[in-house]
Design a protein around this motif. Sequence first.
Motif: not given
Length: 509
Positions: A278-280, A365-366, A422-424
């Motif tokens: 995810g972070i990568a 999320i990222r 929510a972001l999507f």
Amino acid sequence: MIRSILSVGGWTLVSRVTGFFRDVVMAAVLGAGPVADAFVVAFRLPNHFRAIFGEGAFNVAFVPTYAGLDGSGDTQAARAFADRAFTLMLLVQVALLALALPLMPWIVRALAPGFADEPEQFALAVALTRITFPYLLFITLVTLLSGVLNARRRFAAAAAAPVLLNLSLLAAFALAFLFPNAAYAAAWGVAVSGVLQFGLVWADAHRAGLGPRLRRPTLRDAGMVRFFRMLGPAVIGSAGVQIAMFADTILASFLPTGAVSSLWYADRLYQLPFGVIGIAAGTVLLPEMSRRIAGGDVAGAHAAQNRAIGFSLALSAPFAVAFLLVPELTMTALFQRGAFDAEAAARAGAVLAAYGLALPAAVLIRSMVASFYARQDSRTPVMASLGAVAVNVALKVVLTGPFGVVGLALATAAGTWVNVLALFVLARRRGWTAPSRTLVVTAGGVLAACAVLAAGTLGGLPLLERLMPALPRFRELAILAALGIIGVVAYGATLLLALRLFGVRLRRV
């Protein structure tokens, strides 16, 4: 872009693997008792502030601004902006450190109020936190330098820096006989690692001619104005996420001894796929989308996001299945030795299963917030984050009573899903994300592969338990390794078959 994700992910994998060995040693030496709980609080406190002011708010405000200036060809403006931001961050961190050290007893009391009933544990937590807190100063500067390097597509040094934290802690545990106890050794290992990480990224930035210089911050700089406009909402958003994590520590400090460290050990395994994948993906995607949108290539930005999301889903889903189906076996095989007993493994395993519910949303999320940050909109992710935090904290209060420490992880899972959905929805309404047919097919293939993986795990576990010889101390590890090999083959073959049936090539994912 995928090559860059693999570069970051590869170094992050090295970091997580060395971190795993670090945590194995920590579990064996400190166990899951009062000393371990005190060190976890001391380690978490500077990391909470780092997540708010460093990797969280500062990064999402700095990277798009710097990438936009640099991508427009105005390298002098980009350099001046980086210099001023570096100077500002240094001043803020020195002031924060000067304030925090004398106020540490009150800070620790606020973070872990349950420790106040145990004077020795409380005093140890205060002493350890005073040692670890300077780590924050160096690691926030590391974040800035990493942002500069990432914007120039130099990812290796920044991704490799966390390895030094793990090596420093392993060295500290080896030298624990020189300290009052192993927790003091670990705290000094954290502090030293901050200096080492700063030295690594500074050297890489200097070699690339990107090392920032001290320069007086001023609002006459257009880049600084744009940076501050994004920074305020980003701080609120990052603080919201950390409030939920503060709530974990606060509520866990009132639970029976070992709850804080159970959360810690389960979180370390949960962070393995989250960090590697995810972070990568988010680290590479944000500057990529920022550059493409600044250049008017919106379709290219959406395509990059779809590739990152598909890649993240495909790699993270098997971990979620494993966390949900064999959590206690995982904790027993990996951590049960020395001071970490069977009871601690069972408790941490239950927490790990709850975290497994959160993992798919967490790795996405990222990639989803990049839709907003790449367009220099930091307010919308803040609103989504605060709504998710409200759900998260409310559920923590409700679920901790009946479920104990597991309730904290279940609330985290619910809040994470609220956030990503929510972001999507918000990005989709604005046309800021555009899921492609390839992404939909990839998601379907991942679901099919997970079903096969789950069936193989549930069917193979009893068989392996009957066939596996009674190896002293290593039977559970051998069973877990065998399940892993079977799972990789079953999952990978099913996913590749599903993608091929629908005409999707793996390179397009």
